[in-house]
Write an enzyme that holds these catalytic residues in place. Sequence first.
Site, mmCIF file in Angstrom:
data_model
loop_
_atom_site.group_PDB
_atom_site.id
_atom_site.type_symbol
_atom_site.label_atom_id
_atom_site.label_comp_id
_atom_site.label_asym_id
_atom_site.label_seq_id
_atom_site.Cartn_x
_atom_site.Cartn_y
_atom_site.Cartn_z
ATOM 1 C CB ILE A 103 -38.251 -46.701 -29.662
ATOM 2 C CG1 ILE A 103 -38.773 -47.179 -28.304
ATOM 3 C CG2 ILE A 103 -37.733 -47.856 -30.512
ATOM 4 C CD1 ILE A 103 -40.125 -47.855 -28.368
ATOM 5 C CB CYS A 104 -33.602 -44.691 -32.566
ATOM 6 S SG CYS A 104 -32.993 -44.099 -34.154
ATOM 7 C CG LEU A 105 -38.497 -49.155 -35.229
ATOM 8 C CD1 LEU A 105 -37.380 -50.164 -35.539
ATOM 9 C CD2 LEU A 105 -39.595 -49.843 -34.432
#
Length: 194
Positions: free
Chosen positions: A85-87
């Site tokens: 996840i790109c967060l």
Amino acid sequence: MQRVSRLKREMQLLTAEPPPGVSCWQSEGRLDELQAQIVGGANTPYEGGVFTLEINIPERYPFEPPKMRFLTPIYHPNIDNAGRICLDALKLPPKGAWRPSLNISTVLTSIQLLMAEPNPDDPLMADISSEFKYNKPLYLEKAKKWTAEHAIQKNKGCVETDGKTPENKNLKTSHKREALSAQENLEHTKKVCL
């Protein structure tokens, strides 16, 4: 020691007052390995889907963010095929926004918001990001298809996983309970808020 007491408090809070559409539990009784489920939000291509995540708690937690990834395949510009996840909340500064004051519940809520509102300007999947920006109807169609194929419960209350093995006969039962918990939590919140 701080990590263990903090995790116990967080798990108690997540059990007593989970965010709407979210459930989280210990995996195999280990406090450093958790699983969570997020119910796809209404009016999104993920609506009706139940998405399972794996959460690994590092030794330095809460000074280091938890490692989270989707186990359920999802068609999303900020989530890759391995479930990463790109967060910002999952990364340390200066590139990320993780702070010890954040917790697992906050991050799960942030992931739920990211599902509802993708950030195509910071993608992990450039092709899906481009689709989201320039051909949104196609993106929505594919995301709905993936949700139907991978995240819609085939048997009421059951989440199918690859984890069903003869050694772990109770896994199906615990996933059934948690899938219902996330769905019931969402339905209860809707009743309270309406």
